[in-house]
Design a protein around this motif. Structure first.
Motif, mmCIF file in Angstrom:
data_model
loop_
_atom_site.group_PDB
_atom_site.id
_atom_site.type_symbol
_atom_site.label_atom_id
_atom_site.label_comp_id
_atom_site.label_asym_id
_atom_site.label_seq_id
_atom_site.Cartn_x
_atom_site.Cartn_y
_atom_site.Cartn_z
ATOM 1 N N GLY A 46 0.805 -1.223 0.000
ATOM 2 C CA GLY A 46 0.000 0.000 0.000
ATOM 3 C C GLY A 46 0.834 1.267 0.000
ATOM 4 O O GLY A 46 0.297 2.367 0.092
ATOM 5 N N ASN A 47 2.149 1.125 -0.114
ATOM 6 C CA ASN A 47 3.039 2.290 -0.054
ATOM 7 C C ASN A 47 3.407 2.858 -1.416
ATOM 8 O O ASN A 47 4.067 3.893 -1.476
ATOM 9 C CB ASN A 47 4.339 1.909 0.678
ATOM 10 N N TYR A 48 3.009 2.198 -2.504
ATOM 11 C CA TYR A 48 3.490 2.594 -3.824
ATOM 12 C C TYR A 48 2.359 2.678 -4.831
ATOM 13 O O TYR A 48 1.406 1.915 -4.769
ATOM 14 C CB TYR A 48 4.551 1.596 -4.313
ATOM 15 N N HIS A 49 2.508 3.602 -5.778
ATOM 16 C CA HIS A 49 1.543 3.744 -6.867
ATOM 17 C C HIS A 49 1.869 2.803 -8.020
ATOM 18 O O HIS A 49 1.001 2.487 -8.827
ATOM 19 C CB HIS A 49 1.529 5.181 -7.382
ATOM 20 N N ALA A 50 3.147 2.403 -8.117
ATOM 21 C CA ALA A 50 3.585 1.485 -9.163
ATOM 22 C C ALA A 50 4.880 0.821 -8.715
ATOM 23 O O ALA A 50 5.605 1.366 -7.874
ATOM 24 C CB ALA A 50 3.810 2.225 -10.481
ATOM 25 N N VAL A 51 5.141 -0.340 -9.276
ATOM 26 C CA VAL A 51 6.395 -1.059 -9.021
ATOM 27 C C VAL A 51 7.040 -1.310 -10.380
ATOM 28 O O VAL A 51 6.455 -1.967 -11.239
ATOM 29 C CB VAL A 51 6.145 -2.402 -8.294
ATOM 30 N N LEU A 52 8.220 -0.746 -10.570
ATOM 31 C CA LEU A 52 8.965 -0.908 -11.814
ATOM 32 C C LEU A 52 9.938 -2.062 -11.644
ATOM 33 O O LEU A 52 10.776 -2.046 -10.746
ATOM 34 C CB LEU A 52 9.708 0.386 -12.141
ATOM 35 N N CYS A 53 9.807 -3.067 -12.470
ATOM 36 C CA CYS A 53 10.611 -4.294 -12.361
ATOM 37 C C CYS A 53 11.693 -4.278 -13.437
ATOM 38 O O CYS A 53 11.385 -4.316 -14.631
ATOM 39 C CB CYS A 53 9.715 -5.512 -12.522
ATOM 40 N N ILE A 54 12.959 -4.238 -13.018
ATOM 41 C CA ILE A 54 14.087 -4.107 -13.932
ATOM 42 C C ILE A 54 14.976 -5.341 -13.859
ATOM 43 O O ILE A 54 15.390 -5.744 -12.772
ATOM 44 C CB ILE A 54 14.907 -2.844 -13.600
ATOM 45 N N GLY A 55 15.256 -5.922 -15.008
ATOM 46 C CA GLY A 55 16.146 -7.075 -15.069
ATOM 47 C C GLY A 55 16.678 -7.245 -16.482
ATOM 48 O O GLY A 55 16.290 -6.522 -17.404
ATOM 49 N N ALA A 56 17.590 -8.198 -16.638
ATOM 50 C CA ALA A 56 18.139 -8.506 -17.957
ATOM 51 C C ALA A 56 18.424 -9.998 -18.024
ATOM 52 O O ALA A 56 19.194 -10.523 -17.224
ATOM 53 C CB ALA A 56 19.410 -7.710 -18.214
ATOM 54 N N VAL A 57 17.782 -10.664 -18.968
ATOM 55 C CA VAL A 57 17.999 -12.088 -19.195
ATOM 56 C C VAL A 57 18.651 -12.219 -20.566
ATOM 57 O O VAL A 57 18.090 -11.771 -21.566
ATOM 58 C CB VAL A 57 16.670 -12.876 -19.143
ATOM 59 N N VAL A 58 19.842 -12.802 -20.584
ATOM 60 C CA VAL A 58 20.596 -12.938 -21.824
ATOM 61 C C VAL A 58 20.684 -14.422 -22.174
ATOM 62 O O VAL A 58 21.055 -15.244 -21.330
ATOM 63 C CB VAL A 58 22.001 -12.316 -21.678
ATOM 64 N N ARG A 59 20.346 -14.749 -23.417
ATOM 65 C CA ARG A 59 20.337 -16.142 -23.861
ATOM 66 C C ARG A 59 21.732 -16.745 -23.742
ATOM 67 O O ARG A 59 22.726 -16.120 -24.073
ATOM 68 C CB ARG A 59 19.857 -16.255 -25.301
ATOM 69 N N GLY A 60 21.775 -17.965 -23.247
ATOM 70 C CA GLY A 60 23.027 -18.706 -23.150
ATOM 71 C C GLY A 60 22.945 -19.972 -23.977
ATOM 72 O O GLY A 60 22.181 -20.054 -24.944
ATOM 73 N N ASP A 61 23.691 -20.977 -23.575
ATOM 74 C CA ASP A 61 23.745 -22.233 -24.325
ATOM 75 C C ASP A 61 22.693 -23.250 -23.898
ATOM 76 O O ASP A 61 22.600 -24.321 -24.480
ATOM 77 C CB ASP A 61 25.132 -22.860 -24.170
ATOM 78 N N THR A 62 21.902 -22.922 -22.867
ATOM 79 C CA THR A 62 20.919 -23.875 -22.372
ATOM 80 C C THR A 62 19.520 -23.272 -22.443
ATOM 81 O O THR A 62 19.341 -22.116 -22.804
ATOM 82 C CB THR A 62 21.220 -24.257 -20.900
ATOM 83 N N THR A 63 18.529 -24.025 -22.031
ATOM 84 C CA THR A 63 17.145 -23.538 -22.029
ATOM 85 C C THR A 63 16.822 -22.724 -20.774
ATOM 86 O O THR A 63 15.677 -22.305 -20.598
ATOM 87 C CB THR A 63 16.161 -24.721 -22.136
ATOM 88 N N HIS A 64 17.804 -22.489 -19.935
ATOM 89 C CA HIS A 64 17.603 -21.692 -18.721
ATOM 90 C C HIS A 64 17.000 -20.324 -19.053
ATOM 91 O O HIS A 64 16.141 -19.817 -18.336
ATOM 92 C CB HIS A 64 18.943 -21.531 -17.986
ATOM 93 N N TYR A 65 17.436 -19.729 -20.161
ATOM 94 C CA TYR A 65 16.918 -18.434 -20.619
ATOM 95 C C TYR A 65 15.399 -18.460 -20.729
ATOM 96 O O TYR A 65 14.710 -17.557 -20.253
ATOM 97 C CB TYR A 65 17.552 -18.093 -21.971
ATOM 98 N N ASP A 66 14.873 -19.502 -21.367
ATOM 99 C CA ASP A 66 13.428 -19.605 -21.572
ATOM 100 C C ASP A 66 12.680 -19.686 -20.243
ATOM 101 O O ASP A 66 11.661 -19.019 -20.054
ATOM 102 C CB ASP A 66 13.093 -20.826 -22.432
ATOM 103 N N ALA A 67 13.195 -20.489 -19.332
ATOM 104 C CA ALA A 67 12.542 -20.640 -18.030
ATOM 105 C C ALA A 67 12.538 -19.334 -17.258
ATOM 106 O O ALA A 67 11.510 -18.933 -16.695
ATOM 107 C CB ALA A 67 13.230 -21.740 -17.220
ATOM 108 N N VAL A 68 13.677 -18.645 -17.218
ATOM 109 C CA VAL A 68 13.771 -17.406 -16.444
ATOM 110 C C VAL A 68 12.934 -16.298 -17.076
ATOM 111 O O VAL A 68 12.175 -15.605 -16.380
ATOM 112 C CB VAL A 68 15.237 -16.969 -16.277
ATOM 113 N N SER A 69 13.051 -16.107 -18.384
ATOM 114 C CA SER A 69 12.308 -15.011 -19.016
ATOM 115 C C SER A 69 10.799 -15.241 -18.947
ATOM 116 O O SER A 69 10.039 -14.305 -18.663
ATOM 117 C CB SER A 69 12.766 -14.793 -20.458
ATOM 118 N N ASN A 70 10.350 -16.481 -19.164
ATOM 119 C CA ASN A 70 8.909 -16.768 -19.067
ATOM 120 C C ASN A 70 8.400 -16.616 -17.639
ATOM 121 O O ASN A 70 7.306 -16.071 -17.418
ATOM 122 C CB ASN A 70 8.616 -18.174 -19.586
#
Length: 131
Positions: free
Chosen positions: A56-80
């Motif tokens: 109840g303390n905020y009007h919005a929450v800005l979510c900042i991150g960066a997922v960079v594709r690698g050699d495994t399917t980990h990218y898909d799991a994290v980004s989804n």
């Protein structure tokens, strides 16, 4: 205004955060109305965003991150998981949780979107939060 920022790929997320903070300043959001919470990675953003939204303390929450594709399917799991989790956080908390997570093929692409040739997507996400 609350920001949840992932430490993983901090070379990118710090630039996104700086772009967001500059935008907030341009739109006269006061420093005392801005909090920054760091989390380990983009996967950890959604539960923290939901908790902050429900506070109840905020009007919005800005979510900042960066997922960079690698050699495994980990990218898909994290980004989804980050995308669906941030959407759920906004729906469950009743506070907009703005998706500012880059999902990139390589580090060059991420850096270009964090203040390089493609602008700063953190600044763009901040516009959504103040809009």
């Amino acid at each position: 205004m609350e920001k949840v920022v992932a430490r993983f790929n901090e070379i990118v997320t710090r630039k996104l955060l700086e772009g967001a903070l500059d935008t907030f300043k341009r739109y006269l959001v006061k420093d005392q109305d801005i909090d920054v919470v760091w989390v380990p990675g983009s996967f950890e953003i959604p539960p923290v965003a939901q908790k902050l939204g429900k506070s109840g303390n905020y009007h919005a929450v800005l979510c900042i991150g960066a997922v960079v594709r690698g050699d495994t399917t980990h990218y898909d799991a994290v980004s989804n998981s980050a995308a669906s989790g941030i959407l759920s956080a906004g729906l469950n908390s009743g506070v907009p949780c703005v998706f500012g997570v880059l999902t990139c093929e390589d580090m060059d692409q991420a850096l270009n979107r964090a203040g390089g040739k493609s602008g700063n997507k953190g600044a763009e996400a901040a516009l959504t939060a103040v809009g």
